[in-house]
Scaffold this active site. Structure first.
Site, mmCIF file in Angstrom:
data_model
loop_
_atom_site.group_PDB
_atom_site.id
_atom_site.type_symbol
_atom_site.label_atom_id
_atom_site.label_comp_id
_atom_site.label_asym_id
_atom_site.label_seq_id
_atom_site.Cartn_x
_atom_site.Cartn_y
_atom_site.Cartn_z
ATOM 1 N N ARG A 1 0.839 -1.201 0.000
ATOM 2 C CA ARG A 1 0.000 0.000 0.000
ATOM 3 C C ARG A 1 0.866 1.241 0.000
ATOM 4 O O ARG A 1 1.771 1.363 0.831
ATOM 5 C CB ARG A 1 -0.875 0.042 1.261
ATOM 6 C CG ARG A 1 -2.030 -0.875 1.165
ATOM 7 C CD ARG A 1 -2.975 -0.667 2.311
ATOM 8 N NE ARG A 1 -3.757 -1.894 2.443
ATOM 9 C CZ ARG A 1 -4.530 -2.176 3.465
ATOM 10 N NH1 ARG A 1 -4.647 -1.323 4.467
ATOM 11 N NH2 ARG A 1 -5.201 -3.302 3.493
ATOM 12 N N SER B 1 -7.948 -1.336 0.810
ATOM 13 C CA SER B 1 -8.954 -1.649 1.832
ATOM 14 C C SER B 1 -9.723 -0.423 2.302
ATOM 15 O O SER B 1 -10.330 0.275 1.500
ATOM 16 C CB SER B 1 -8.280 -2.381 2.986
ATOM 17 O OG SER B 1 -9.243 -2.879 3.867
ATOM 18 N N HIS B 2 -9.634 -0.135 3.590
ATOM 19 C CA HIS B 2 -10.435 0.944 4.186
ATOM 20 C C HIS B 2 -9.725 2.296 4.108
ATOM 21 O O HIS B 2 -10.255 3.296 4.589
ATOM 22 C CB HIS B 2 -10.717 0.595 5.640
ATOM 23 C CG HIS B 2 -9.462 0.201 6.364
ATOM 24 N ND1 HIS B 2 -8.856 -1.014 6.149
ATOM 25 C CD2 HIS B 2 -8.686 0.870 7.226
ATOM 26 C CE1 HIS B 2 -7.753 -1.082 6.869
ATOM 27 N NE2 HIS B 2 -7.624 0.051 7.540
ATOM 28 N N ASP C 1 -16.347 -2.179 4.125
ATOM 29 C CA ASP C 1 -15.263 -1.246 3.827
ATOM 30 C C ASP C 1 -14.963 -1.142 2.335
ATOM 31 O O ASP C 1 -15.696 -1.680 1.503
ATOM 32 C CB ASP C 1 -13.992 -1.637 4.598
ATOM 33 C CG ASP C 1 -13.363 -2.903 4.048
ATOM 34 O OD1 ASP C 1 -14.102 -3.737 3.519
ATOM 35 O OD2 ASP C 1 -12.121 -3.039 4.138
ATOM 36 N N ASP D 1 -12.979 -2.528 0.156
ATOM 37 C CA ASP D 1 -12.904 -3.716 -0.697
ATOM 38 C C ASP D 1 -13.847 -4.828 -0.258
ATOM 39 O O ASP D 1 -13.761 -5.949 -0.774
ATOM 40 C CB ASP D 1 -11.462 -4.231 -0.763
ATOM 41 C CG ASP D 1 -10.929 -4.638 0.593
ATOM 42 O OD1 ASP D 1 -11.375 -4.076 1.605
ATOM 43 O OD2 ASP D 1 -10.070 -5.535 0.659
ATOM 44 N N ASP E 1 -14.325 -6.581 2.591
ATOM 45 C CA ASP E 1 -14.027 -7.718 3.466
ATOM 46 C C ASP E 1 -14.336 -7.453 4.938
ATOM 47 O O ASP E 1 -14.383 -8.377 5.734
ATOM 48 C CB ASP E 1 -12.578 -8.219 3.269
ATOM 49 C CG ASP E 1 -11.542 -7.145 3.512
ATOM 50 O OD1 ASP E 1 -11.915 -5.997 3.810
ATOM 51 O OD2 ASP E 1 -10.333 -7.463 3.382
ATOM 52 N N ARG E 2 -14.550 -6.194 5.306
ATOM 53 C CA ARG E 2 -14.856 -5.909 6.716
ATOM 54 C C ARG E 2 -16.349 -5.725 6.928
ATOM 55 O O ARG E 2 -17.086 -5.423 5.992
ATOM 56 C CB ARG E 2 -14.151 -4.635 7.165
ATOM 57 C CG ARG E 2 -12.653 -4.764 7.149
ATOM 58 C CD ARG E 2 -12.002 -3.558 7.779
ATOM 59 N NE ARG E 2 -10.558 -3.781 7.854
ATOM 60 C CZ ARG E 2 -9.736 -3.127 8.648
ATOM 61 N NH1 ARG E 2 -10.203 -2.175 9.438
ATOM 62 N NH2 ARG E 2 -8.451 -3.395 8.662
ATOM 63 N N LYS F 1 -11.567 -12.561 4.644
ATOM 64 C CA LYS F 1 -12.710 -12.165 5.458
ATOM 65 C C LYS F 1 -13.787 -11.630 4.525
ATOM 66 O O LYS F 1 -13.507 -11.250 3.387
ATOM 67 C CB LYS F 1 -12.303 -11.159 6.511
ATOM 68 C CG LYS F 1 -11.618 -9.931 5.992
ATOM 69 C CD LYS F 1 -10.953 -9.197 7.145
ATOM 70 C CE LYS F 1 -10.133 -8.037 6.645
ATOM 71 N NZ LYS F 1 -8.862 -7.900 7.332
HETATM 72 C C1 G1P Z 1 -5.138 -3.996 10.185
HETATM 73 C C2 G1P Z 1 -5.873 -4.799 11.218
HETATM 74 C C3 G1P Z 1 -5.699 -6.275 10.950
HETATM 75 C C4 G1P Z 1 -6.133 -6.597 9.526
HETATM 76 C C5 G1P Z 1 -5.416 -5.693 8.549
HETATM 77 C C6 G1P Z 1 -5.928 -5.884 7.131
HETATM 78 O O1 G1P Z 1 -3.752 -4.293 10.237
HETATM 79 O O2 G1P Z 1 -5.431 -4.491 12.517
HETATM 80 O O3 G1P Z 1 -6.439 -7.012 11.881
HETATM 81 O O4 G1P Z 1 -5.868 -7.934 9.212
HETATM 82 O O5 G1P Z 1 -5.622 -4.333 8.904
HETATM 83 O O6 G1P Z 1 -7.276 -5.584 7.012
HETATM 84 P P1 G1P Z 1 -2.679 -3.360 11.017
HETATM 85 O O7 G1P Z 1 -2.811 -1.963 10.447
HETATM 86 O O8 G1P Z 1 -3.085 -3.370 12.456
HETATM 87 O O9 G1P Z 1 -1.372 -4.021 10.764
HETATM 88 ZN ZN ZN Z 2 -10.692 -4.410 3.547
#
Ligand code: G1P
Ligand code: ZN
Length: 550
Positions: free
Chosen positions: A23, A119-120, A284, A286, A288-289, A383
């Site tokens: 990312r 992702s988010h 979120d 993509d 998955d959340r 997820k």
């Molecule tokens: C965060 C979440 C983790 C999840 C990941 C991807 O990672 O804490 O549980 O698997 O996003 O969605 P972190 O930023 O804490 O490494």
């Molecule tokens: Zn996501």
């Protein structure tokens, strides 16, 4: 026909994939050769010449629709053709949710998939972009693979591509590029068909047809819009308008597509509005959340995971029971209590979905999840936000109870695991790293010491040995156990794109039925204070309060 492009600058040294791929800011990804370097590194690491390279293999490509999604797909299409792939399946419009990507890889027996998403994280020209690779089992690449990809990013000096016009991402059907067949497929159909196998669509339709059961799903201008409209409104007959913010937007409507109480504001307002809704959910960027809300109640993801596991047999796909369950280490121990009661194993894994894949492939677990709004099962290897929503609806309709009662009864039976996560964002990486370093060094001397009003019972730096392949992961987060049976966990985020983010997770079990509805922050105040003191958060970060409390 296959021009080889030489990477002009030195290979990029910063392409180390984190917990969910690579990312970076869009401005980094659009640097000349940057995306190409990473994609070629994926191809070389995953499909080495010794294994026949990419030749003839099938690859799935799609993304969450964020800014730069379409351009990136065109680059990948040309590179895939030049590298010799036999077939590409692309979600129409370049769209695929993360769980749908996983579903498609498995269903079409593809060699893997390239998913474009951060992702988010927000999207847009000044925001984030990301690339992750999912393997043939549909799951995120394990550490050995991401390490190999990283090594390739440092070693390669050229990538393969074609000179060709852009393909039409919006026209369904087949096209050809070089010797490669490209099929533009419906991004929703296969995924929706999979959910039909798991949940009782007839009964859920009846629930949604009930005039007194109103729900709202907030797609947050992200990828789940088309999925939720098709599944909830078209197939299950929810009222039109049940899905809000349902059209994917390159910039996610200027928001943060992160389904929590702070960012899913429109959903929260509707849940608490004049005509309160029975059920609310959000997903979120993509897909998955998930965020789940009942009437007048927010359901903590750790509790949601435990409740899904405890009631799994109510859904047709899980009627035979669960082989086992798993949670990431920082996730509360509510799931462990359910597993004990069911007499099934409960695995504690490091943060990140990739650790669940081996357990699922080996048939050891059926359901798993993380505190970070991620829940899923062995139907895919990611997820899955909408899966959790349908699971909840299935449990509500079978138990004939509102979400709030289901939660409350769960607490009365198992006790409540009060849980919170405090995030300190955009910290100076040096200070945060030093704080974690000091904590690690001093870990052996913590047991028996007092901290604030509490005593420390024990502490360690979480390490995990995969029971399936024996791979070992160290330094996965510092756990401090207190004498009142509460727990604090410290770790640095592996997904942020700006400086460092410190996550402090605290939890405490409460079994007194009279203390089930107390304020979470108050219940955890002593643990939070003790943890802050032990680590020296204020001294090392200069912060007196977290940026986000979940
Ligand atoms: C965060 C979440 C983790 C999840 C990941 C991807 O990672 O804490 O549980 O698997 O996003 O969605 P972190 O930023 O804490 O490494
Ligand atoms: Zn996501």
């Amino acid at each position: 026909m296959n021009p080889v492009k030489t990477i002009s600058s030195n290979p990029f040294a910063d392409q180390k994939p984190g917990t969910s791929g690579l990312r970076r800011k869009v401005s980094v990804f659009t640097r000349d050769g940057y995306l190409e370097n990473f994609v070629q590194a994926i191809f070389r690491a995953v499909f080495p010449e010794t294994g026949g390279g990419c030749r003839g293999k099938c690859l799935i490509v799609g993304g969450d629709g964020r800014y730069y999604n379409r351009q990136a797909i065109q680059i990948i299409v040309r590179m895939a053709a030049a590298n010799g792939f036999g077939k590409l399946l692309i979600g129409r419009g370049g769209l695929l949710s993360t769980p749908a990507m996983s579903c498609l890889i498995r269903k079409h027996s593809a060699a893997g998939g390239v998913m474009l998403s951060a992702s988010h994280n927000p999207g847009g020209p000044d925001a984030d972009f990301g690339v992750k690779f999912n393997g043939a089992n549909g799951g995120p690449a394990p550490e050995a693979v991401t390490d190999a990809i990283y090594r390739e990013t440092l070693a390669i000096r050229e990538y393969l591509t074609l000179e060709s016009a852009d393909i039409d991402l919006d026209r369904p059907g087949l096209t050809y590029l070089g010797g490669m067949e490209i099929e533009m497929i419906d991004p929703v159909a296969d995924y929706a068909a999979l959910l039909v196998e798991l949940f009782d669509f007839d009964k859920i339709s009846q629930l949604l047809a009930n005039r007194r059961f109103h729900m709202c799903f907030d797609a947050m201008h992200a990828i789940t819009g088309p999925y939720a409209i098709e599944i909830l409104e078209r197939q299950l007959g929810a009222e039109p308008g049940t899905v809000i913010n349902g059209v994917p937007d390159e910039c996610f409507g200027g928001g943060h597509p992160d389904p929590n109480l702070a960012h899913a504001r429109e959903l929260v307002e509707r849940m608490n509005g004049d005509a309160p809704l029975a059920f609310g959910a959000a997903s979120d960027g993509d897909g998955d959340r998930n965020l789940i809300m009942g009437s007048g109640c927010y359901i903590n993801p750790c509790d949601s995971l435990a409740i899904l596991a405890a009631n799994a047999r109510l859904a047709p796909g899980y009627r035979e029971g669960l082989a086992g369950v798993a949670r990431s280490m920082p996730t509360s121990r509510a799931l462990d209590r359910v597993a004990r009661n069911l007499g099934i194993p409960c695995y504690e894994t490091p943060t990140g979905w990739k650790f669940f894949g081996n357990l699922m492939d080996a048939g050891r677990i059926t359901i798993c999840g993380e505190e970070s709004f991620g829940t899923g099962s062995n139907h895919v290897r990611e997820k899955d936000g909408l899966w959790a929503v349908l699971f909840w609806l299935n449990i509500i309709v079978e138990s004939r109870k509102p979400a709030r009662s289901i939660v409350r009864e769960h607490w009365l039976r198992y006790g409540r695991d009060y849980f919170t996560r405090h995030d300190y964002e955009e910290l100076d990486a040096g200070g945060a790293g030093e704080m974690m370093g000091r904590l690690r060094e001093g870990i052996g001397g913590l047991a028996g010491r007092g901290a604030g009003e509490l005593q420390i019972a024990g502490a360690d730096d979480f390490a995990y040995t995969d029971p399936v392949d024996g791979s070992h992961s160290e330094g996965q987060g510092i756990r401090i156990f207190f004498s009142d049976d509460s727990r604090a966990v410290f770790r640095l985020s592996g997904t942020g794109t700006a400086n460092a983010t410190l996550r402090l997770y605290c939890e405490k079990h409460e079994s007194d039925p009279a203390r089930m509805e107390f304020d979470t922050q108050r219940m955890l105040a002593r643990t939070l204070a003790a943890a802050g003191e032990i680590a020296g958060i204020a001294e090392f970060t200069g912060r007196t309060a977290p940026d986000v409390i979940t």
